[in-house]
Design a protein around this motif. Structure first.
Motif, PDB file in Angstrom:
ATOM      1  N   THR A 162       0.984  -1.154   0.118  1.00 28.13           N
ATOM      2  CA  THR A 162       0.106   0.059   0.044  1.00 28.13           C
ATOM      3  C   THR A 162       0.834   1.230   0.126  1.00 28.13           C
ATOM      4  O   THR A 162       2.062   1.125   0.232  1.00 28.13           O
ATOM      5  N   ALA A 163       0.233   2.469  -0.608  1.00 27.48           N
ATOM      6  CA  ALA A 163       1.032   3.591  -0.339  1.00 27.48           C
ATOM      7  C   ALA A 163       1.719   3.835   0.956  1.00 27.48           C
ATOM      8  O   ALA A 163       2.782   4.336   1.201  1.00 27.48           O
ATOM      9  N   PRO A 164       0.748   3.799   2.113  1.00 29.73           N
ATOM     10  CA  PRO A 164       1.477   4.033   3.447  1.00 29.73           C
ATOM     11  C   PRO A 164       2.557   3.129   3.918  1.00 29.73           C
ATOM     12  O   PRO A 164       3.549   3.425   4.417  1.00 29.73           O
ATOM     13  N   GLN A 165       2.522   1.607   3.309  1.00 28.60           N
ATOM     14  CA  GLN A 165       3.570   0.975   3.559  1.00 28.60           C
ATOM     15  C   GLN A 165       4.690   1.295   2.841  1.00 28.60           C
ATOM     16  O   GLN A 165       5.994   1.312   3.227  1.00 28.60           O
ATOM     17  N   TRP A 166       4.803   1.805   1.425  1.00 24.01           N
ATOM     18  CA  TRP A 166       6.025   2.395   1.009  1.00 24.01           C
ATOM     19  C   TRP A 166       6.586   3.549   1.309  1.00 24.01           C
ATOM     20  O   TRP A 166       7.788   3.602   1.713  1.00 24.01           O
ATOM     21  N   GLN A 167       5.329   4.307   1.996  1.00 29.34           N
ATOM     22  CA  GLN A 167       6.027   5.721   2.868  1.00 29.34           C
ATOM     23  C   GLN A 167       6.679   5.229   3.964  1.00 29.34           C
ATOM     24  O   GLN A 167       7.781   5.803   4.272  1.00 29.34           O
ATOM     25  N   ALA A 168       6.423   4.254   4.755  1.00 26.83           N
ATOM     26  CA  ALA A 168       7.166   3.701   5.979  1.00 26.83           C
ATOM     27  C   ALA A 168       8.563   3.107   5.483  1.00 26.83           C
ATOM     28  O   ALA A 168       9.308   3.593   6.185  1.00 26.83           O
ATOM     29  N   LEU A 169       8.257   2.283   4.675  1.00 31.97           N
ATOM     30  CA  LEU A 169       9.767   1.881   4.140  1.00 31.97           C
ATOM     31  C   LEU A 169      10.857   2.813   3.748  1.00 31.97           C
ATOM     32  O   LEU A 169      11.818   2.753   3.800  1.00 31.97           O
ATOM     33  N   HIS A 170      10.192   3.887   2.908  1.00 31.84           N
ATOM     34  CA  HIS A 170      11.130   5.025   2.379  1.00 31.84           C
ATOM     35  C   HIS A 170      11.784   5.706   3.782  1.00 31.84           C
ATOM     36  O   HIS A 170      12.828   5.889   3.688  1.00 31.84           O
ATOM     37  N   GLY A 171      10.704   5.986   4.632  1.00 36.76           N
ATOM     38  CA  GLY A 171      11.357   6.725   5.835  1.00 36.76           C
ATOM     39  C   GLY A 171      12.296   5.955   6.637  1.00 36.76           C
ATOM     40  O   GLY A 171      13.588   6.097   6.966  1.00 36.76           O
ATOM     41  N   LEU A 172      12.092   4.491   6.835  1.00 32.77           N
ATOM     42  CA  LEU A 172      12.976   3.620   7.516  1.00 32.77           C
ATOM     43  C   LEU A 172      14.323   3.374   6.644  1.00 32.77           C
ATOM     44  O   LEU A 172      15.277   3.554   7.352  1.00 32.77           O
ATOM     45  N   VAL A 173      14.366   3.293   5.354  1.00 32.30           N
ATOM     46  CA  VAL A 173      15.656   3.103   4.567  1.00 32.30           C
ATOM     47  C   VAL A 173      16.439   4.214   4.544  1.00 32.30           C
ATOM     48  O   VAL A 173      17.601   4.062   4.732  1.00 32.30           O
ATOM     49  N   ARG A 174      15.646   5.553   4.583  1.00 34.62           N
ATOM     50  CA  ARG A 174      16.448   6.741   4.364  1.00 34.62           C
ATOM     51  C   ARG A 174      17.178   6.922   5.701  1.00 34.62           C
ATOM     52  O   ARG A 174      18.126   7.788   5.814  1.00 34.62           O
ATOM     53  N   SER A 175      16.691   6.442   7.008  1.00 32.38           N
ATOM     54  CA  SER A 175      17.288   6.642   8.537  1.00 32.38           C
ATOM     55  C   SER A 175      18.106   5.505   8.932  1.00 32.38           C
ATOM     56  O   SER A 175      18.504   5.631   9.976  1.00 32.38           O
ATOM     57  N   THR A 176      18.271   4.508   8.027  1.00 29.73           N
ATOM     58  CA  THR A 176      18.931   3.229   8.264  1.00 29.73           C
ATOM     59  C   THR A 176      20.311   3.353   7.491  1.00 29.73           C
ATOM     60  O   THR A 176      20.338   3.378   6.336  1.00 29.73           O
ATOM     61  N   VAL A 177      21.410   2.876   8.444  1.00 33.18           N
ATOM     62  CA  VAL A 177      22.544   2.728   7.850  1.00 33.18           C
ATOM     63  C   VAL A 177      22.907   1.115   7.236  1.00 33.18           C
ATOM     64  O   VAL A 177      22.634   0.261   8.102  1.00 33.18           O
ATOM     65  N   ASP A 199      15.366   7.997  -3.619  1.00 35.84           N
ATOM     66  CA  ASP A 199      14.367   8.891  -3.640  1.00 35.84           C
ATOM     67  C   ASP A 199      13.551   8.634  -4.999  1.00 35.84           C
ATOM     68  O   ASP A 199      12.815   9.642  -5.830  1.00 35.84           O
ATOM     69  N   VAL A 200      12.972   7.381  -5.415  1.00 32.94           N
ATOM     70  CA  VAL A 200      12.339   6.927  -6.735  1.00 32.94           C
ATOM     71  C   VAL A 200      10.780   7.565  -6.217  1.00 32.94           C
ATOM     72  O   VAL A 200      10.500   7.500  -5.059  1.00 32.94           O
ATOM     73  N   ASP A 201      10.061   7.746  -7.363  1.00 31.90           N
ATOM     74  CA  ASP A 201       8.607   8.135  -7.082  1.00 31.90           C
ATOM     75  C   ASP A 201       8.051   7.026  -6.606  1.00 31.90           C
ATOM     76  O   ASP A 201       8.039   6.047  -7.455  1.00 31.90           O
ATOM     77  N   LEU A 202       7.457   7.048  -5.300  1.00 27.85           N
ATOM     78  CA  LEU A 202       6.842   5.761  -4.501  1.00 27.85           C
ATOM     79  C   LEU A 202       5.667   5.566  -5.644  1.00 27.85           C
ATOM     80  O   LEU A 202       5.536   4.302  -5.347  1.00 27.85           O
ATOM     81  N   ALA A 203       4.998   6.204  -6.396  1.00 28.19           N
ATOM     82  CA  ALA A 203       3.945   5.772  -7.117  1.00 28.19           C
ATOM     83  C   ALA A 203       4.472   4.897  -8.204  1.00 28.19           C
ATOM     84  O   ALA A 203       3.387   4.357  -8.819  1.00 28.19           O
ATOM     85  N   THR A 204       5.463   4.847  -8.440  1.00 23.86           N
ATOM     86  CA  THR A 204       6.307   4.013  -9.443  1.00 23.86           C
ATOM     87  C   THR A 204       6.310   2.670  -9.131  1.00 23.86           C
ATOM     88  O   THR A 204       6.710   1.610  -9.966  1.00 23.86           O
TER      89      THR A 204
END
Length: 179
Positions: free
Chosen positions: A102-117, A169-174
Motif C-alpha cells: 500500500t502507499a502508506p507501507q511504501w512511505q513507511a519503508l522509505h522513511g526507514l530506509v532513509r534513516s537506516t545505515v 528517492d524514486v517516485d513511490l507511485a512507480t
C-alpha cells in the motif's frame, strides 16, 4: 510522533543524495568514454592503413591517445563486457516482481530506509535485516508485522533493489502498489 525520516539529519540526506548522483554520473561518464572509444576505433578501421595516424591528426591528438582509445574499445566491444546500466535494469526487473504494498507501507519503508545505515553486513540477508527494522518501528496507520512478513518474503536481489530505489528517492507511485 517523529518518523525515522524526520530523525535523519539534513546533512546525511544530502550526503546520500550526492553519493547517488555521483554514482549516476560515473556510470554515464563510463558509457560516454566507451562510445567515444568505439567511434575512434570505427574511424581507424575506415581510414585503413595508417588509420591511427590519420585519426590522431583529425582529433588534434597523439597516436598514443588513439591507441588508448583502441584498447578501451576492445574492452567495450568484447561480448563479456557488462552494459553500464546493468544494475539499474536488473533492479527495475526485481522491483517489478515485488509483491505490491500500500502507499502508506511504501512511505513507511522509505522513511526507514532513509534513516537506516545499510552497509556490507546487509548482503547476507537484507530482507531479514530490513524486516527487523520494520518491526522495531512505530508507524501510524501501518501494520508493521504484516509489512515485515512481506519484506521477509523478498529475495536478496528484490530487497537490494528496493533499498537502492528508496535511497535514490524514486517516485513511490512507480513502485508496485495495491489499494
Amino acid at each position: 510522533m517523529s518518523t525515522p525520516e524526520q530523525d535523519t539529519p539534513d546533512w546525511l540526506q544530502d550526503v546520500w543524495e550526492a553519493d547517488a548522483a555521483q554514482g549516476r554520473l560515473h556510470r554515464a561518464a563510463e558509457e560516454i568514454a566507451d562510445r567515444r572509444a568505439l567511434a575512434i576505433a570505427r574511424g581507424v578501421s575506415e581510414a585503413g592503413r595508417g588509420g591511427r595516424e590519420t585519426v590522431a591528426v583529425r582529433l588534434g591528438s597523439r597516436v598514443g591517445a588513439v591507441d588508448k582509445a583502441l584498447a578501451r574499445a576492445r574492452g567495450a566491444a568484447r561480448p563479456g563486457h557488462l552494459p553500464y546500466d546493468l544494475t539499474d535494469r536488473l533492479f527495475a526487473l526485481e522491483i517489478a516482481e515485488v509483491a505490491p504494498l500500500t502507499a502508506p507501507q511504501w512511505q513507511a519503508l522509505h522513511g526507514l530506509v532513509r534513516s537506516t545505515v545499510v552497509d556490507v553486513t546487509w548482503l547476507h540477508d537484507p530482507a531479514e535485516l530490513l524486516a527487523g527494522e520494520v518491526e522495531d518501528a512505530e508507524v501510524d496507520g501501518v501494520d508493521t508485522d504484516d509489512l515485515a512478513a512481506t519484506v521477509r518474503s523478498w529475495t536478496r536481489a528484490q530487497t537490494v533493489a528496493v533499498l537502492e530505489a528508496l535511497r535514490q528517492d524514486v517516485d513511490l507511485a512507480t513502485l508496485p502498489t495495491r489499494p
